[in-house]
Write an enzyme that holds these catalytic residues in place. Structure first.
Site, short mmCIF file in Angstrom:
data_model
loop_
_atom_site.label_atom_id
_atom_site.label_comp_id
_atom_site.label_asym_id
_atom_site.label_seq_id
_atom_site.Cartn_x
_atom_site.Cartn_y
_atom_site.Cartn_z
N GLY A 256 0.85 -1.43 -0.29
CA GLY A 256 -0.04 -0.04 0.24
C GLY A 256 0.72 1.43 0.23
O GLY A 256 2.18 1.27 0.08
N GLY B 106 0.61 5.47 1.54
CA GLY B 106 -0.02 5.83 2.29
C GLY B 106 0.46 7.51 2.57
O GLY B 106 1.49 7.66 1.70
N ALA B 107 0.96 8.54 4.22
CA ALA B 107 0.90 9.81 3.61
C ALA B 107 2.74 10.25 4.39
O ALA B 107 2.45 10.84 2.78
CB ALA B 107 0.84 10.27 5.36
N GLY C 206 4.96 7.38 2.60
CA GLY C 206 6.12 6.31 1.89
C GLY C 206 5.21 4.98 1.51
O GLY C 206 3.32 4.67 1.78
N VAL D 227 4.85 0.80 0.60
CA VAL D 227 5.28 -0.37 1.80
C VAL D 227 4.87 -1.13 0.66
O VAL D 227 3.74 -1.05 -0.04
CB VAL D 227 4.06 -0.42 3.33
CG1 VAL D 227 4.77 -1.70 3.55
CG2 VAL D 227 4.43 0.82 4.00
N LYS E 215 8.97 -0.05 4.54
CA LYS E 215 8.53 0.58 4.68
C LYS E 215 9.46 1.89 3.57
O LYS E 215 10.54 2.26 4.14
CB LYS E 215 7.78 1.14 6.19
CG LYS E 215 7.38 2.49 5.56
CD LYS E 215 6.46 3.01 6.85
CE LYS E 215 5.44 4.46 6.50
NZ LYS E 215 5.08 4.76 7.68
N ASP F 271 -2.06 8.46 17.45
CA ASP F 271 -2.73 7.56 15.99
C ASP F 271 -3.64 6.12 16.48
O ASP F 271 -3.54 5.41 15.26
CB ASP F 271 -1.72 8.37 14.98
CG ASP F 271 -2.06 8.24 13.81
OD1 ASP F 271 -3.98 8.91 13.95
OD2 ASP F 271 -1.58 7.89 13.22
#
Length: 420
Positions: free
Chosen positions: A25, A27-28, A30, A32, A51, A149
């Site tokens: 996937g 994300g914000a 980087g 993965v 990552k 988070d």
């Protein structure tokens, strides 16, 4: 508390030996990948997650994004716990920064919830997952780290069926407040922001003060649905603005960070926050696992924040130990919130966990869900695949899957106050 600088450096990764199995996937911070060591593990019997952060396409200013990525690796290097990830290796070139963590084939808790009947977990499953999350947070707090988070997308399911918390770029190290008059703070990763962003932060502080009204019940709820049926939830991972507020036994952070529907009211009010924000988020998570939605979701971000500040969670059916736990975790006054005075010990003593043998959780061999390894993972291995360096050289466009295994779900996407 351990000094991060005293930790040994992570083992280096040989990028040319890493074969890409698939993209897990984006994300914000980087992308993965699921990778394996083609030299030591050619058959990919022990793949791991990598990552990677492309330095040329940081979502924030380059210095801030790089600081956040390095901060996450610093936290990971300190973790030694069955419900938390460990740093397996680290590497950096002029173009990318990457680090390896264990692969969790069970996906995230949000995707798992959508496979359940009525998209909610049974009380037994909730008890199991909450207990492991409490222990993981307890360990982080013992290290002086506020997670900040907690949400279903950041709770991954290991091959064993046990949980692992992930994504520590919003975490922060807090130190005991020994001298109130000369308090020194650890800086939040990424406190250098443009004046315009800080001005918008102050504007929202003014809005938060305006909505400090007596509790008001709301009955309407709104949700949006992605193509695959997963609920879209936006995120408020907002630019931190640090200040000093020496009024407790631990230093308090004034950074405005978190995920929209999980942000604690003291963060919105700008009062400064400590570890108790994690217990608030645990209450929101518990509510979502029980009812299939978060308790304060509004039509937009502004309404969601108002509800967090003003309304109480609504419960359906008879009162129970579970609803009592949620209510005590969602106390808007952090000093009265369950877990504020004695940390995880208070939560462990709640009647919802009566009879639970906390010291034996790691030995549970039949968790609520046991993932099966996807045989398609080996497709690229059999084809020969490409290594991680070649991937970045050949594929300049960002990959389509999202970082959360809940693909096609916007999963609380990253935004800032500039969107108001």
């Amino acid at each position: 508390m351990d000094n991060p600088k005293s930790q040994p450096p992570p083992p280096p990764l040989t990028l040319d030996n890493l074969g890409v199995i698939k993209v897990l996937g984006k994300g914000a911070m980087g992308t993965v990948f699921l990778v394996h060591d083609t030299f030591h593990d050619p058959c990919a019997l022990s793949p791991f997650a990598l990552k990677t952060v492309d330095k040329s396409s940081f979502p924030y200013s380059k210095p801030d994004a790089e600081r956040r990525a390095r901060w996450e690796t610093t936290v990971l290097s300190r973790l030694r716990h069955p419900f938390l990830p460990t740093l397996l290796g680290f590497s950096e070139t002029s173009d990318i920064l990457c680090y390896a963590v264990p692969y969790c084939p069970g996906g995230d808790l949000n995707a798992l919830r959508y496979t359940q009947s009525d998209r909610v977990f049974s009380p037994c499953a909730i008890r199991f997952y909450l207990a492991e999350i409490v222990i993981a947070l307890e360990h982080l707090h013992t290290l002086g780290i506020a997670y900040r988070d907690l949400k279903p997308e950041n709770i991954l399911i290991q091959q064993s069926g046990h949980v692992t918390l992930t994504d520590f770029d919003l975490s922060r190290s807090l130190t005991p407040n020994k001298n109130l008059n000369s308090l020194e703070f650890y800086s939040d990763p990424g406190t250098d922001y443009l004046p315009a962003q800080q001005t918008e932060y102050k504007i929202f502080r003014h809005i938060a003060k305006l909505v400090r009204l007596p509790n008001k019940k709301y009955t309407s709820t709104t949700t949006t649905t992605a193509r695959n049926g997963l609920r879209k939830v936006k995120s408020a991972r907002v630019s931190p603005v640090s200040r000093r507020n020496p009024s407790s036994f631990y230093e308090r952070s004034n950074s405005f960070v978190g995920t929209e529907e999980y942000v604690a009211p003291e963060i919105l009010r700008g009062e400064g926050h400590e570890f108790s924000v994690d217990w608030w988020a645990l209450g929101v998570l518990c509510y979502e696992m029980s009812y299939g939605r978060t308790p304060f979701k509004g039509k937009n971000r502004k309404e969601t924040f108002k509800r967090i500040l003003m309304m109480e969670p609504e419960f359906i059916g008879k009162k129970s130990a579970l609803t009592d736990l949620i209510g005590k975790l969602l106390d808007k006054d952090p000093t009265r919130r369950l877990g504020y005075k004695r940390g995880a010990s208070e939560i462990k003593e709640h009647e919802f966990f009566d009879g639970l043998k906390w010291d034996l959780l790691t030995e549970v061999v039949r968790p609520p869900f046991l993932p099966l390894r996807d045989a398609t993972d080996l497709t690229e291995v059999k084809k020969g695949g490409i290594n991680i360096t070649e991937y970045f050289e050949k594929l300049k466009a960002p990959p389509s899957p999202l970082w959360s295994p809940s693909n096609d779900d916007e999963w609380r996407s990253n935004v800032s106050l500039t969107e108001f």
